[in-house]
Write an enzyme that holds these catalytic residues in place. Structure first.
Site, PDB file in Angstrom:
ATOM      1  N   LYS A 195       0.889  -1.266   0.118  1.00 15.89           N
ATOM      2  CA  LYS A 195      -0.137  -0.027   0.091  1.00 15.89           C
ATOM      3  C   LYS A 195       0.901   1.274  -0.045  1.00 15.89           C
ATOM      4  CE  LYS A 195      -3.671   2.445   2.488  1.00 15.89           C
ATOM      5  NZ  LYS A 195      -4.805   2.407   3.654  1.00 15.89           N
TER       6      LYS A 195
ATOM      7  N   ASP B   2     -13.265   5.005   9.944  1.00 12.23           N
ATOM      8  CA  ASP B   2     -13.468   4.811   8.476  1.00 12.23           C
ATOM      9  C   ASP B   2     -14.217   3.535   8.415  1.00 12.23           C
ATOM     10  OD1 ASP B   2     -13.853   5.900   6.029  1.00 12.23           O
ATOM     11  OD2 ASP B   2     -11.932   5.708   5.459  1.00 12.23           O
TER      12      ASP B   2
HETATM   13  P1  ADP Z   1      -7.406   3.588   1.046  1.00 13.46           P
HETATM   14  O1  ADP Z   1      -6.797   4.127   2.038  1.00 13.46           O
HETATM   15  O2  ADP Z   1      -7.094   4.053  -0.366  1.00 13.46           O
HETATM   16  O3  ADP Z   1      -9.119   3.419   1.008  1.00 13.46           O
HETATM   17  P2  ADP Z   1      -7.454   0.674   1.833  1.00 13.46           P
HETATM   18  O4  ADP Z   1      -6.311   0.257   2.534  1.00 13.46           O
HETATM   19  O5  ADP Z   1      -8.878   0.842   2.174  1.00 13.46           O
HETATM   20  O6  ADP Z   1      -6.927   1.920   0.916  1.00 13.46           O
HETATM   21  O7  ADP Z   1      -7.427  -0.266   0.317  1.00 13.46           O
HETATM   22  C1  ADP Z   1      -7.883  -0.116  -0.810  1.00 13.46           C
HETATM   23  C2  ADP Z   1      -8.408  -1.372  -1.322  1.00 13.46           C
HETATM   24  O8  ADP Z   1      -7.302  -2.317  -1.524  1.00 13.46           O
HETATM   25  C3  ADP Z   1      -9.434  -2.124  -0.723  1.00 13.46           C
HETATM   26  O9  ADP Z   1     -10.746  -1.807  -0.628  1.00 13.46           O
HETATM   27  C4  ADP Z   1      -9.377  -3.531  -0.852  1.00 13.46           C
HETATM   28  O10 ADP Z   1     -10.247  -3.856  -2.011  1.00 13.46           O
HETATM   29  C5  ADP Z   1      -7.798  -3.376  -1.332  1.00 13.46           C
HETATM   30  N1  ADP Z   1      -6.968  -4.290  -0.353  1.00 13.46           N
HETATM   31  C6  ADP Z   1      -6.245  -3.313   0.652  1.00 13.46           C
HETATM   32  N2  ADP Z   1      -5.451  -4.125   1.420  1.00 13.46           N
HETATM   33  C7  ADP Z   1      -5.796  -5.442   1.121  1.00 13.46           C
HETATM   34  C8  ADP Z   1      -5.153  -6.587   1.697  1.00 13.46           C
HETATM   35  N3  ADP Z   1      -4.385  -6.848   2.553  1.00 13.46           N
HETATM   36  N4  ADP Z   1      -5.599  -7.784   0.956  1.00 13.46           N
HETATM   37  C9  ADP Z   1      -6.619  -7.747   0.084  1.00 13.46           C
HETATM   38  N5  ADP Z   1      -7.137  -6.459  -0.679  1.00 13.46           N
HETATM   39  C10 ADP Z   1      -6.872  -5.355  -0.010  1.00 13.46           C
HETATM   40 MG    MG Z   2     -10.029   2.267   2.401  1.00 18.56          MG
END
Ligand code: ADP
Ligand code: MG
Length: 336
Positions: free
Chosen positions: A122, A227
């Protein structure tokens, strides 16, 4: 922005020195003078110019022609590069695969380590969507020299990392944290669908209660997600258990607006269940009762303030980050 993993290995030592020098110079210069880059990198001026030119062609730095001097700034591409290189040196990430998500403030990629294990990378990107909105409201960054967007993104990643670790260690259903560098974190890949994509569940009431229980468990540990919605709750493909993600905005239950954030999390779940599953319940957690019912005995509960203090965040940094997030959530959604 595209990440090119094959690139990680193809950078010469001098190029790396110049890139790192540009990053170091950015700590107190918005545009780093070429002469300073040369000085920090310890390379000859002429050599540095040539290398900067080649780094600029690869979008790792960008040339800025100022009125008083010429110089370069590190781009997000360069910052990504440095973070990935660190992770690759530590052997935590060997290759970068597909992008699986573009959030408001992040990019999500599938990556793999040397053994081929898939993980999630991320990349925090504060300022991408919110820049204009904040800029138009007041010159936020102008006032704080140290608070560049890259710096803010790094803080955000470090904060998310700190929470993910402490939550994981305390048995909360969150992805296993794997590594962190600059503005990125590496975590376990969860084989799941976001709740947002789920159209029906066999027992909505059961899922509803486990989500409300999670909100309560968070609060009793001194935390509010902030959130907690259908985008940040993943439903495991095999076990159907909920897994919570996305923590940089978590707040303490002793925050002055704690009750507001708590109620907002609860309300998000209630509204979603009503709309999506036509499920409604009179049972939902109340802030004060949740806090009061906390087992104070000799329970070894952990507290957000303790976590944050232990992670070494400066108070001003936390405030700046909170303000930026406030703008992102309350201003950008309406403007952009
Ligand atoms: P943001 O801060 O941009 O909302 P998130 O951490 O919520 O970022 O991640 C965005 C998307 O990426 C999530 O809605 C999910 O679909 C996917 N995602 C994030 N982390 C994971 C993970 N550890 N495993 C699988 N999918 C993930
Ligand atoms: Mg998110």
């Amino acid at each position: 922005m595209k990440l090119d993993a094959t690139d990680i290995r193809y950078i010469g030592n001098d190029e790396f020195r110049v890139l790192t020098a540009t990053e170091m110079g950015s700590k107190n210069h918005e545009v780093v003078p070429t002469s300073l880059i040369a000085q920090i990198s310890g390379l000859r001026n002429g050599g540095v110019n040539k290398i900067l030119g080649s780094l600029a062609r690869r979008n790792l730095v960008a040339r800025v022609q100022n009125t008083s001097y010429d110089g370069y700034r590190l781009t997000y591409g360069g910052y990504d590069y440095l973070a990935l290189r660190t992770l690759s040196k530590r052997d935590s990430v060997l290759s970068v695969g597909n992008q699986i998500g573009v959030g408001k403030e992040s990019d999500i990629y599938i990556v793999a380590d040397g053994a081929g294990k898939e993980m999630v990378l991320k990349i925090h990107r504060l300022g991408r969507t919110s820049f204009r909105a904040i800029k138009s409201k007041r010159d936020y960054l102008g006032k704080r020299k140290s608070a560049s967007w890259m710096y803010m993104s790094r803080l955000s990643a470090q904060r998310e990392w700190a929470f993910m670790k402490v939550l994981h260690e305390n048995g909360f259903p969150v992805p296993t944290p794997i590594d962190q560098a600059r503005h990125v974190i590496v975590m376990e890949f969860i084989d799941a669908y976001p709740l947002r994509q789920i159209t029906s569940v066999p027992h909505p009431g059961k899922l509803y209660s486990s989500l409300m229980d999670l909100i309560v468990r968070f609060a009793q540990a001194g935390l509010i997600h902030g959130d907690f919605n259908e985008f940040n709750i993943l439903i495991h493909r095999v076990t159907s258990e909920p897994i919570v993600i996305d923590f940089p905005q978590m707040v303490s239950t002793s925050h002055e607006n704690a009750e507001f954030y708590f109620n907002r999390d609860v309300e998000c779940i209630r509204t979603f269940f009503k709309r999506r599953f036509n499920y409604e319940s009179n049972l939902y957690p109340r802030f004060q009762k949740t806090i009061d019912s906390k087992d104070d005995g000799d329970g070894e509960g952990f507290r957000l303030d303790v976590v944050v203090a232990a992670s070494g965040f400066k108070k001003q940094d936390l405030q700046a980050l909170e303000e930026v997030r406030w703008w992102i959530n309350n201003v950008t959604l309406r403007i952009v």
